[in-house]
Design a protein around this motif. Structure first.
Motif, PDB file in Angstrom:
ATOM      1  N   MET A  53       0.937  -1.093  -0.016  1.00 15.92           N
ATOM      2  CA  MET A  53       0.232   0.000  -0.023  1.00 15.92           C
ATOM      3  C   MET A  53       0.934   1.162   0.168  1.00 15.92           C
ATOM      4  O   MET A  53       0.501   2.331  -0.015  1.00 15.92           O
ATOM      5  CB  MET A  53      -1.022  -0.200   1.037  1.00 15.92           C
ATOM      6  CG  MET A  53      -1.993  -1.136   1.316  1.00 15.92           C
ATOM      7  SD  MET A  53      -3.077  -0.840   2.857  1.00 15.92           S
ATOM      8  CE  MET A  53      -3.806  -2.405   2.609  1.00 15.92           C
ATOM      9  N   ASN A  55       3.485   3.954  -1.595  1.00 19.99           N
ATOM     10  CA  ASN A  55       3.920   4.604  -3.004  1.00 19.99           C
ATOM     11  C   ASN A  55       5.421   4.743  -2.826  1.00 19.99           C
ATOM     12  O   ASN A  55       6.208   4.570  -2.071  1.00 19.99           O
ATOM     13  CB  ASN A  55       3.128   5.700  -3.327  1.00 19.99           C
ATOM     14  CG  ASN A  55       3.249   6.814  -2.379  1.00 19.99           C
ATOM     15  OD1 ASN A  55       4.088   7.114  -1.773  1.00 19.99           O
ATOM     16  ND2 ASN A  55       2.021   7.874  -2.415  1.00 19.99           N
ATOM     17  N   HIS A  57       7.036   7.479  -2.468  1.00 19.86           N
ATOM     18  CA  HIS A  57       7.342   8.533  -1.609  1.00 19.86           C
ATOM     19  C   HIS A  57       7.456   7.988  -0.163  1.00 19.86           C
ATOM     20  O   HIS A  57       7.456   8.700   0.802  1.00 19.86           O
ATOM     21  CB  HIS A  57       6.199   9.655  -1.333  1.00 19.86           C
ATOM     22  CG  HIS A  57       6.159  10.523  -2.710  1.00 19.86           C
ATOM     23  ND1 HIS A  57       7.092  11.106  -3.166  1.00 19.86           N
ATOM     24  CD2 HIS A  57       5.376  10.539  -3.672  1.00 19.86           C
ATOM     25  CE1 HIS A  57       6.887  11.614  -4.514  1.00 19.86           C
ATOM     26  NE2 HIS A  57       5.694  11.302  -4.637  1.00 19.86           N
ATOM     27  N   HIS A  61      -0.469   5.069  -0.380  1.00 19.67           N
ATOM     28  CA  HIS A  61      -0.868   5.394  -1.630  1.00 19.67           C
ATOM     29  C   HIS A  61      -2.507   6.082  -1.113  1.00 19.67           C
ATOM     30  O   HIS A  61      -3.047   5.427  -0.590  1.00 19.67           O
ATOM     31  CB  HIS A  61      -1.126   4.463  -2.412  1.00 19.67           C
ATOM     32  CG  HIS A  61      -1.598   4.566  -3.835  1.00 19.67           C
ATOM     33  ND1 HIS A  61      -2.790   5.102  -4.068  1.00 19.67           N
ATOM     34  CD2 HIS A  61      -0.752   4.885  -5.081  1.00 19.67           C
ATOM     35  CE1 HIS A  61      -2.849   5.661  -5.412  1.00 19.67           C
ATOM     36  NE2 HIS A  61      -1.748   5.241  -6.087  1.00 19.67           N
ATOM     37  N   GLY A  62      -2.820   7.268  -1.742  1.00 19.14           N
ATOM     38  CA  GLY A  62      -4.179   8.025  -1.576  1.00 19.14           C
ATOM     39  C   GLY A  62      -5.314   6.760  -1.833  1.00 19.14           C
ATOM     40  O   GLY A  62      -6.146   6.947  -1.051  1.00 19.14           O
ATOM     41  N   GLY A  63      -5.040   6.214  -2.896  1.00 20.11           N
ATOM     42  CA  GLY A  63      -6.139   5.281  -3.267  1.00 20.11           C
ATOM     43  C   GLY A  63      -6.695   4.255  -2.185  1.00 20.11           C
ATOM     44  O   GLY A  63      -7.901   3.976  -2.105  1.00 20.11           O
ATOM     45  N   TYR A  64      -5.588   3.830  -1.206  1.00 19.48           N
ATOM     46  CA  TYR A  64      -5.867   2.922  -0.255  1.00 19.48           C
ATOM     47  C   TYR A  64      -6.733   3.680   0.987  1.00 19.48           C
ATOM     48  O   TYR A  64      -7.601   2.983   1.619  1.00 19.48           O
ATOM     49  CB  TYR A  64      -4.598   2.046   0.185  1.00 19.48           C
ATOM     50  CG  TYR A  64      -3.881   1.163  -0.774  1.00 19.48           C
ATOM     51  CD1 TYR A  64      -4.594  -0.040  -0.915  1.00 19.48           C
ATOM     52  CD2 TYR A  64      -3.163   1.345  -1.482  1.00 19.48           C
ATOM     53  CE1 TYR A  64      -4.223  -0.944  -1.849  1.00 19.48           C
ATOM     54  CE2 TYR A  64      -2.651   0.608  -2.347  1.00 19.48           C
ATOM     55  CZ  TYR A  64      -3.417  -0.489  -2.492  1.00 19.48           C
ATOM     56  OH  TYR A  64      -2.741  -1.671  -3.590  1.00 19.48           O
ATOM     57  N   TYR A  93      -6.754  14.939   1.754  1.00 22.86           N
ATOM     58  CA  TYR A  93      -5.742  14.197   2.632  1.00 22.86           C
ATOM     59  C   TYR A  93      -4.964  15.295   3.273  1.00 22.86           C
ATOM     60  O   TYR A  93      -4.585  16.615   2.788  1.00 22.86           O
ATOM     61  CB  TYR A  93      -4.800  13.678   1.509  1.00 22.86           C
ATOM     62  CG  TYR A  93      -5.261  12.609   0.543  1.00 22.86           C
ATOM     63  CD1 TYR A  93      -5.636  11.305   1.111  1.00 22.86           C
ATOM     64  CD2 TYR A  93      -5.749  12.600  -0.663  1.00 22.86           C
ATOM     65  CE1 TYR A  93      -6.155  10.232   0.368  1.00 22.86           C
ATOM     66  CE2 TYR A  93      -6.315  11.587  -1.390  1.00 22.86           C
ATOM     67  CZ  TYR A  93      -6.658  10.657  -0.918  1.00 22.86           C
ATOM     68  OH  TYR A  93      -7.346   9.624  -1.778  1.00 22.86           O
TER      69      TYR A  93
END
Length: 148
Positions: A53, A55, A57, A61-64, A93
């Protein structure tokens, strides 16, 4: 006052393979009756940020984070017994989360009107209760499909 019958939404949750694959756990599910007699759903879930989960960075990840909020939104807006789906959603976020963080999402159905509703979800880090994201979902009640 009798406890709400949440059998239908618990069945929906048991069949939610996407949320299960992400390790999202249902912590709490309820229906609140307001002073005006309106019934509004509430839900609380939990998810641990895993290595898949994170990314590039080194943050979740924002999608999770969105998926956690969206799953919690679905529980809250279906808790009152209507078959409800998302019409639109948005998320802000506020703080990053990292590998190993446990995120807790709390959804509160704010209002329903006709076949529509608005539900707010707050996603916090469990260790310090810091708000990671704020999500707002607009729901739409649909007719259940025969046999489901």
């Amino acid at each position: 006052m009798t406890a709400p019958d949440l059998t239908h939404v618990r069945r929906m949750w048991e069949q939610d393979k996407a949320s299960a694959a992400l390790g999202i756990e249902l912590l709490d599910l309820d229906v609140e009756t307001t002073g005006s007699g309106r019934r509004l759903g509430r839900a609380r879930t939990r998810m641990t940020v895993t290595d898949v989960m994170v990314n590039g960075h080194a943050i979740a990840h924002g999608g999770y984070v969105f998926a956690l909020a969206d799953s919690t939104f679905a529980l809250a807006c279906n808790a009152t017994g209507r078959t409800t789906v998302a019409a639109s959603c948005d998320i802000t976020y506020l703080l990053p989360s990292h590998l190993g963080d446990v995120l807790v999402a709390t959804a509160v159905e704010r209002v329903t009107y006709g076949r529509s509703g608005i539900t707010d979800v707050t996603v916090c880090r469990a260790t310090d209760n810091a708000v990671v994201a704020e999500f707002r979902g607009h729901s739409r009640a649909v007719r259940p499909q025969p046999g489901r």
